[in-house]
Write an enzyme that holds these catalytic residues in place. Structure first.
Site, short mmCIF file in Angstrom:
data_model
loop_
_atom_site.label_atom_id
_atom_site.label_comp_id
_atom_site.label_asym_id
_atom_site.label_seq_id
_atom_site.Cartn_x
_atom_site.Cartn_y
_atom_site.Cartn_z
N GLU A 208 -2.95 -9.59 2.88
CA GLU A 208 -3.42 -10.21 4.13
C GLU A 208 -4.91 -10.01 4.34
OE1 GLU A 208 -3.46 -6.07 5.24
OE2 GLU A 208 -2.14 -7.25 3.95
N CYS B 89 0.83 -1.20 0.00
CA CYS B 89 0.00 0.00 0.00
C CYS B 89 0.87 1.26 0.00
CB CYS B 89 -0.98 -0.04 1.18
SG CYS B 89 -2.41 1.04 0.96
N HIS C 74 -3.90 -5.10 -0.20
CA HIS C 74 -3.55 -5.78 1.05
C HIS C 74 -3.68 -7.30 0.87
CE1 HIS C 74 -3.17 -2.44 3.98
NE2 HIS C 74 -3.80 -1.80 3.01
#
Length: 356
Positions: free
Chosen positions: A327, A243, A325
């Site tokens: 995750e 990011c 992202h």
């Protein structure tokens, strides 16, 4: 009679219902996520912003601390069509103003058509349109928050999974989500979480195998210390970023970044891998993007909706970044293998890292 008011850039004031009292100012943004409100509200990337949920009911499965991404709520205020009492009580306890009973569809359209805008909120027994407008007048643009990293970063280094047998990761905390750190630790990495203004000596002191720049809020151009680390260690250490981290890496290596109209915030952003031609769904939360990666980084993935860079790489220099992202939390885990790819860059025969 209303007990909350939302003042929008340009002078328009919208009536609402107070669910958590207080006065706040910030950049008004929206997320299209329909789950994961706990994760969104504790995501440090929302620092200095007012978060509007486009999904109409927020709080329908309660509030559980184990889902938090950090130790506090980061948006300056919260706007929703309807908030449950659980979420309203949580935000009251956190001291974060919140309003509902408002047409969030109208707010989302306003942001989509005009871009993210400054906002002021007044909520509670003493609320008034005048107070909301006063808050609006005091609101800064995101680029003006020049030291925003200090608001979200650790102040002292800490180690996660100190007994791990995997690579040593120097993670520069520009506002890192907890699940990023967890994803590295779960793969047996020793994660050294360093402050946003860490020095080259700090990275060398932890005997790092990888330099990792985290996500975070605001304008990447203001994270000059993190950019300096990338410049210092490029070619000596593998470098990764997520990011804001992607934007910082690009900026350090001659690329440029720019503010987006209303950003990408949600759990269903489609990303195309230019080599495999595979499209994956991703979770995103950013208001800036890489405009030009420069001549040292290759764009390997793009956003299907607007062609903005979603992945940058340089195999020779061992650089790997993602704008989204991997995750998730909340969202799809289609790209979780990114962390395996990052840790694989730590070769058995390591380069010598020195600070001159």
């Amino acid at each position: 009679m209303s007990d909350a008011y939302v003042a929008l850039e340009g002078g328009r004031v919208v009536e609402a219902r107070s669910r958590a009292p207080g006065q706040a100012r910030g950049e008004l943004v929206f997320t299209t996520a329909y789950t994961g409100y706990e994760e969104s509200l504790t995501d440090p990337s929302y620092e200095e912003q007012i978060l509007t949920f486009s999904y109409p009911l927020i709080g329908n499965y309660g509030v559980r601390a184990e889902r938090f991404e950090s130790d506090r709520v980061h948006p300056r205020a919260v706007v929703a069509r309807e908030l449950t009492d659980d979420v309203a009580d949580w935000l009251t306890h956190e001291g974060v103003p919140a309003v509902d009973n408002i047409d969030t569809r109208d707010l989302v359209i306003t942001i989509r058509e005009g871009g993210a805008i400054k906002c002021g909120i007044s909520a509670g027994p003493d609320a008034s349109p005048e107070k909301a407008l006063e808050a609006l007048d005091e609101c800064k643009g995101m680029s003006e928050h020049t030291n925003i990293g200090a608001q979200v970063s650790v102040t002292e280094p800490k180690v996660v999974n100190a007994d791990g047998d995997g690579p040593s990761v120097a993670l520069v905390d520009c506002g890192a989500k907890g699940s990023i750190i967890d994803s590295l630790a779960e793969r047996d990495a020793v994660v050294h979480v360093l402050p946003h203004d860490a020095t080259p000596e700090d990275v060398t002191a932890v005997d790092a195998d990888i330099l990792f720049i985290s996500n975070g809020p605001g304008d990447p151009a203001n994270f000059t210390d993190a950019q300096a680390l990338v410049s210092e260690f490029v070619g000596d250490l593998p470098i990764a970023g997520i990011c804001l981290g992607q934007q910082v890496v690009a900026g350090a290596l001659g690329g440029t970044t720019e503010k987006m109209a209303f950003g990408h915030r949600g759990v269903n952003q489609p990303v195309l891998d230019l080599e495999t031609k595979q499209v994956v769904m991703t979770t995103q939360n950013h208001g800036y993007t890489v405009a030009d990666p420069g001549d040292k980084l290759d764009v390997t993935q793009i956003n299907v909706n607007d062609d903005t860079p979603e992945g940058l790489e340089n195999e020779e220099l061992d650089i790997l970044t993602r704008q989204y992202h991997p995750e998730a939390h909340p969202g799809p885990l289609d790209t979780l293998g990114f962390f395996d790819d990052v840790l694989a860059m730590a070769k058995s025969t390591r380069r010598l890292v020195t600070c001159d």
